[in-house]
Design an enzyme around this catalytic site. Structure first.
Site, PDB file in Angstrom:
ATOM      1  N   GLY A 101      -1.864  -4.305   0.914  1.00 46.28           N
ATOM      2  CA  GLY A 101      -1.986  -5.508   1.731  1.00 46.28           C
ATOM      3  C   GLY A 101      -1.075  -6.640   1.329  1.00 46.28           C
ATOM      4  CB  SER A 118      -0.940   0.013   1.213  1.00 46.22           C
ATOM      5  OG  SER A 118      -0.213  -0.168   2.420  1.00 46.22           O
ATOM      6  CG  HIS A 140      -1.594   3.487   4.611  1.00 48.18           C
ATOM      7  ND1 HIS A 140      -2.507   2.877   5.445  1.00 48.18           N
ATOM      8  CD2 HIS A 140      -1.036   2.518   3.851  1.00 48.18           C
ATOM      9  CE1 HIS A 140      -2.522   1.577   5.189  1.00 48.18           C
ATOM     10  NE2 HIS A 140      -1.637   1.338   4.223  1.00 48.18           N
ATOM     11  CG  ASN A 187       0.996  -5.384   4.510  1.00 47.37           C
ATOM     12  OD1 ASN A 187       0.428  -4.661   5.323  1.00 47.37           O
ATOM     13  ND2 ASN A 187       1.069  -5.069   3.229  1.00 47.37           N
ATOM     14  CG  ASP A 209      -3.965   4.373   8.167  1.00 49.66           C
ATOM     15  OD1 ASP A 209      -3.070   5.237   8.264  1.00 49.66           O
ATOM     16  OD2 ASP A 209      -4.172   3.717   7.131  1.00 49.66           O
TER      17      ASP A 209
END
Length: 219
Positions: free
Chosen positions: A83, A46, A196, A112, A193
């Site tokens: 992801g 991402s 990011h 991830n 979040d």
């Protein structure tokens, strides 16, 4: 007399022709090594897939713009998926290498894996497999190093971070020590979040990548 004049004229033309050949040869040899067209494949998650951003605002799109601005002929293929893990990247890479035959492969993966607490040994094996696949294709590799929050445990966090340098040294690949250097310390550069980066942070991400990519473009 006429022959003498004609001979002098021919001699002058010969000198001009010789100078032209020498100048042309010098011009071509003086061109930068990266003048030949390159293909750059970005295999990421991402952070490279413009998650939460408007199209064209991520660091990969900015990379393409900078290459154009500097008159470096290169095609940038962004094969990043939000992801994605090293396992997913390994599974996709074979087809991507066959399709695009990149001169340079940027691997921006691993975050991830760590966030899910996956085995570092499994991540390392996946990275090794991807690097080997790229070498078989004669693609140069640039690894993008990543950190995870210390709340995953200082031992796991540090071993994860040091994995990138270990892989780069063992496999003789280029390395971006930490993709988010100078960004991760600033809360205002992240989306809600806290994972990011926002669009304003992506020029800094590109600046972290650029000095390690340039030598590969010049080979």
């Amino acid at each position: 007399m006429l022959f003498s004049q004609l001979s002098g004229h021919v001699s002058s033309l010969s000198k001009q022709a010789l100078m032209f050949v020498v100048f042309t040869a010098f011009t071509f040899t003086a061109l930068p090594a990266h003048s030949a067209s390159k293909t750059i494949l970005v295999l990421g998650d991402s952070l490279s897939a413009e998650y939460g951003l408007a199209r064209g605002k991520g660091w990969v799109a900015l990379l393409e713009q900078r290459l154009q601005q500097k008159s470096i002929t290169a095609t940038v293929i962004n094969a990043s998926i939000s992801g994605d893990t090293t396992s997913g990247g390994k599974a996709r890479l074979g087809n991507l290498l066959e399709k695009y035959r990149p001169d340079i492969l940027i691997i921006e993966l691993g975050g991830n894996d760590a966030l899910r607490g996956l085995s570092l040994k499994a991540s390392e094996d996946n990275f090794k497999a991807m690097i080997e696949m790229a070498k078989v294709q004669h693609s140069k590799v640039l690894l993008a190093g990543m950190r995870i929050p210390p709340n995953y445990g200082p031992d796991y966090s540090e071993r994860f971070f040091s994995l990138y340098e270990k892989l780069a040294k063992a496999n003789k690949t280029a390395l971006v020590p930490f993709l988010l250097e100078g960004i991760v310390e600033k809360d205002t550069l992240f989306q809600a979040d806290r994972i990011h980066p926002i669009a304003e942070a992506h020029p800094a991400i590109l600046n972290n990548v650029w000095p390690h990519l340039m030598p590969l473009l010049s080979k």
